[in-house]
Write a protein that holds these residues in place. Structure first.
Motif, PDB file in Angstrom:
ATOM      1  N   ASP A 179      68.750-103.064 -40.247  1.00 18.97           N
ATOM      2  CA  ASP A 179      67.964-101.942 -39.747  1.00 18.97           C
ATOM      3  C   ASP A 179      67.008-102.379 -38.642  1.00 18.97           C
ATOM      4  O   ASP A 179      66.822-101.682 -37.644  1.00 18.97           O
ATOM      5  N   ILE A 180      66.399-103.558 -38.816  1.00 23.90           N
ATOM      6  CA  ILE A 180      65.455-104.046 -37.810  1.00 23.90           C
ATOM      7  C   ILE A 180      66.183-104.364 -36.510  1.00 23.90           C
ATOM      8  O   ILE A 180      65.701-104.057 -35.415  1.00 23.90           O
ATOM      9  N   MET A 181      67.356-104.973 -36.623  1.00 19.29           N
ATOM     10  CA  MET A 181      68.107-105.312 -35.424  1.00 19.29           C
ATOM     11  C   MET A 181      68.520-104.058 -34.658  1.00 19.29           C
ATOM     12  O   MET A 181      68.448-104.017 -33.432  1.00 19.29           O
ATOM     13  N   LEU A 182      68.940-103.040 -35.388  1.00 21.88           N
ATOM     14  CA  LEU A 182      69.275-101.781 -34.730  1.00 21.88           C
ATOM     15  C   LEU A 182      68.069-101.203 -34.011  1.00 21.88           C
ATOM     16  O   LEU A 182      68.179-100.688 -32.892  1.00 21.88           O
ATOM     17  N   ALA A 183      66.907-101.314 -34.649  1.00 22.88           N
ATOM     18  CA  ALA A 183      65.684-100.793 -34.034  1.00 22.88           C
ATOM     19  C   ALA A 183      65.309-101.582 -32.779  1.00 22.88           C
ATOM     20  O   ALA A 183      64.647-101.056 -31.881  1.00 22.88           O
ATOM     21  N   GLN A 184      65.729-102.850 -32.702  1.00 22.35           N
ATOM     22  CA  GLN A 184      65.440-103.684 -31.539  1.00 22.35           C
ATOM     23  C   GLN A 184      66.479-103.530 -30.425  1.00 22.35           C
ATOM     24  O   GLN A 184      66.400-104.198 -29.402  1.00 22.35           O
ATOM     25  N   GLY A 185      67.456-102.662 -30.636  1.00 23.08           N
ATOM     26  CA  GLY A 185      68.468-102.452 -29.625  1.00 23.08           C
ATOM     27  C   GLY A 185      69.652-103.383 -29.720  1.00 23.08           C
ATOM     28  O   GLY A 185      70.469-103.461 -28.802  1.00 23.08           O
ATOM     29  N   LEU A 186      69.773-104.112 -30.855  1.00 26.77           N
ATOM     30  CA  LEU A 186      70.894-105.016 -31.081  1.00 26.77           C
ATOM     31  C   LEU A 186      71.927-104.350 -31.974  1.00 26.77           C
ATOM     32  O   LEU A 186      71.587-103.468 -32.774  1.00 26.77           O
ATOM     33  N   ASP A 187      73.169-104.795 -31.858  1.00 26.70           N
ATOM     34  CA  ASP A 187      74.172-104.342 -32.816  1.00 26.70           C
ATOM     35  C   ASP A 187      73.762-104.814 -34.203  1.00 26.70           C
ATOM     36  O   ASP A 187      73.366-105.968 -34.390  1.00 26.70           O
ATOM     37  N   GLY A 188      73.857-103.934 -35.180  1.00 31.20           N
ATOM     38  CA  GLY A 188      73.456-104.301 -36.533  1.00 31.20           C
ATOM     39  C   GLY A 188      74.441-105.268 -37.167  1.00 31.20           C
ATOM     40  O   GLY A 188      75.645-105.216 -36.920  1.00 31.20           O
ATOM     41  N   GLU A 189      73.916-106.169 -37.973  1.00 29.63           N
ATOM     42  CA  GLU A 189      74.769-107.059 -38.749  1.00 29.63           C
ATOM     43  C   GLU A 189      75.373-106.267 -39.905  1.00 29.63           C
ATOM     44  O   GLU A 189      74.715-105.415 -40.499  1.00 29.63           O
ATOM     45  N   HIS A 190      76.599-106.586 -40.282  1.00 28.28           N
ATOM     46  CA  HIS A 190      77.256-105.919 -41.400  1.00 28.28           C
ATOM     47  C   HIS A 190      77.405-106.932 -42.536  1.00 28.28           C
ATOM     48  O   HIS A 190      78.206-107.858 -42.452  1.00 28.28           O
ATOM     49  N   PHE A 191      76.614-106.753 -43.572  1.00 26.43           N
ATOM     50  CA  PHE A 191      76.656-107.616 -44.744  1.00 26.43           C
ATOM     51  C   PHE A 191      77.699-107.048 -45.693  1.00 26.43           C
ATOM     52  O   PHE A 191      77.518-105.966 -46.255  1.00 26.43           O
ATOM     53  N   ARG A 192      78.809-107.765 -45.891  1.00 22.77           N
ATOM     54  CA  ARG A 192      79.935-107.229 -46.640  1.00 22.77           C
ATOM     55  C   ARG A 192      80.093-107.922 -47.985  1.00 22.77           C
ATOM     56  O   ARG A 192      79.468-108.950 -48.267  1.00 22.77           O
ATOM     57  N   SER A 193      80.968-107.348 -48.832  1.00 24.07           N
ATOM     58  CA  SER A 193      81.217-107.903 -50.154  1.00 24.07           C
ATOM     59  C   SER A 193      82.149-109.111 -50.046  1.00 24.07           C
ATOM     60  O   SER A 193      82.852-109.306 -49.048  1.00 24.07           O
ATOM     61  N   LEU A 194      82.201-109.907 -51.115  1.00 27.78           N
ATOM     62  CA  LEU A 194      83.087-111.066 -51.118  1.00 27.78           C
ATOM     63  C   LEU A 194      84.551-110.638 -50.969  1.00 27.78           C
ATOM     64  O   LEU A 194      85.332-111.303 -50.278  1.00 27.78           O
ATOM     65  N   ASP A 195      84.933-109.543 -51.625  1.00 31.55           N
ATOM     66  CA  ASP A 195      86.315-109.080 -51.504  1.00 31.55           C
ATOM     67  C   ASP A 195      86.640-108.683 -50.069  1.00 31.55           C
ATOM     68  O   ASP A 195      87.745-108.962 -49.569  1.00 31.55           O
ATOM     69  N   GLU A 196      85.715-108.027 -49.399  1.00 33.73           N
ATOM     70  CA  GLU A 196      85.944-107.634 -48.008  1.00 33.73           C
ATOM     71  C   GLU A 196      86.076-108.858 -47.107  1.00 33.73           C
ATOM     72  O   GLU A 196      86.904-108.896 -46.199  1.00 33.73           O
ATOM     73  N   ILE A 197      85.259-109.864 -47.373  1.00 38.23           N
ATOM     74  CA  ILE A 197      85.309-111.084 -46.557  1.00 38.23           C
ATOM     75  C   ILE A 197      86.574-111.872 -46.865  1.00 38.23           C
ATOM     76  O   ILE A 197      87.240-112.389 -45.956  1.00 38.23           O
ATOM     77  N   ARG A 198      86.923-111.950 -48.126  1.00 38.00           N
ATOM     78  CA  ARG A 198      88.127-112.703 -48.514  1.00 38.00           C
ATOM     79  C   ARG A 198      89.378-112.120 -47.858  1.00 38.00           C
ATOM     80  O   ARG A 198      90.323-112.843 -47.540  1.00 38.00           O
ATOM     81  N   ALA A 199      89.394-110.818 -47.640  1.00 35.48           N
ATOM     82  CA  ALA A 199      90.545-110.175 -46.999  1.00 35.48           C
ATOM     83  C   ALA A 199      90.718-110.625 -45.547  1.00 35.48           C
ATOM     84  O   ALA A 199      91.781-110.408 -44.958  1.00 35.48           O
TER      85      ALA A 199
END
Length: 279
Positions: free
Chosen positions: A209-229
């Motif tokens: 949320d802070i990064m989006l407010a600073q004009g940066l693309d937001g980081e996407h924190f994903r689940s282990l299953d999503e990352i494992r894929a």
């Protein structure tokens, strides 16, 4: 701070850049006030937010040393590499094998400008402008295909890159295309921000949320299953002597020394990674 190289494209110094923010968090000098302000805004609300970059870089170095010393791989395409900053891939591998070849790829104008200015004179290193979500374009780039022999094993990096991609991007499909194109015996090195849920997850979502407010693309924190894929068709190496999964917090991936008794801020465990081998 260095000046922007005279051959660089026009770079808007009023807008923060992910690559330059990482550079600042790692102690680099190729960043502007707007980038430092963005990192400070994150750390004001989540004090360990900027430290995630340092956790990733330390793991990146450990994984690279492993590959350079234990696998025989001498070719390293490093995607979304960002600015040449502290202990880059080519510096780590060439301290072990000076003939190892590295190609950095990024689509950030700052990263490309500085990368080419600093590395163009090196016969074994190249910096290419490219979009890591387009595997055919990246691997088919004339510089990539001539500097690297893709019929032989490589170690392909997606080190803290894919969490910058939105959920509508087919990341498993993109990574599957990369894996399919690599020679057997190749490795994929991947790290990604992890959302563990609960309060720890809420803290890392604040970073986005802070990064989006600073004009940066937001980081996407994903689940282990999503990352494992994102590691399709790979044999995942164990991350430490007791590990049976391979995709673990970077702090636990073959650390440099014994664990201490000191408490670790949970936010620093919210980045996971793995090294996979293509059979």
């Amino acid at each position: 701070m260095r000046d922007v190289p005279p051959t660089s494209p026009s770079i808007d110094q009023s807008v923060p850049s992910i690559a330059r923010c990482y550079d600042f968090a790692l102690g680099g000098k190729d960043n502007y006030d707007v980038d430092r302000s963005a990192v400070a805004a994150v750390e004001k609300l989540v004090p360990q937010g900027g430290a995630l970059a340092r956790v990733n870089r330390a793991w990146h170095i450990r994984a690279t040393r492993f590959l350079a010393t234990q696998t025989g791989v001498t070719q390293y395409p490093d995607l979304g590499a960002g600015l040449p900053t502290v202990e880059n891939t080519h510096e780590v591998v060439q301290a072990i094998d000076e003939s190892a070849r590295v190609v950095y790829v990024d689509n950030d104008p700052s990263a490309v400008a500085y990368g080419r200015a600093l590395l163009d004179d090196a016969s074994t290193v190249r910096y290419v402008e490219g979009d890591l979500t387009r595997p055919a374009d990246v691997l088919g780039d004339p510089t990539v295909s001539t500097h690297l022999d893709l019929s032989e094993p490589v170690a392909l990096y997606q080190s803290a890159t894919l969490h910058h991609q939105t959920d509508d991007v087919d990341l498993p499909g993109i990574m599957g295309a990369y894996v399919d194109a690599l020679a057997p015996g190749s490795f994929v090195v991947l790290s990604h921000f992890w959302d563990p849920g609960g309060e720890d997850g809420a803290q890392v979502r604040r970073i986005r949320d802070i990064m989006l407010a600073q004009g940066l693309d937001g980081e996407h924190f994903r689940s282990l299953d999503e990352i494992r894929a994102m590691l399709p068709g790979l044999d995942i190496l164990p991350g430490n002597p007791g590990d049976t999964d391979g995709l673990i917090p970077l702090l636990d991936w073959w650390p440099d020394g014994p664990a201490t008794d000191g408490a670790v801020d949970p936010v620093l465990r919210c980045i996971v990674g793995a090294v996979g081998r293509k059979p």
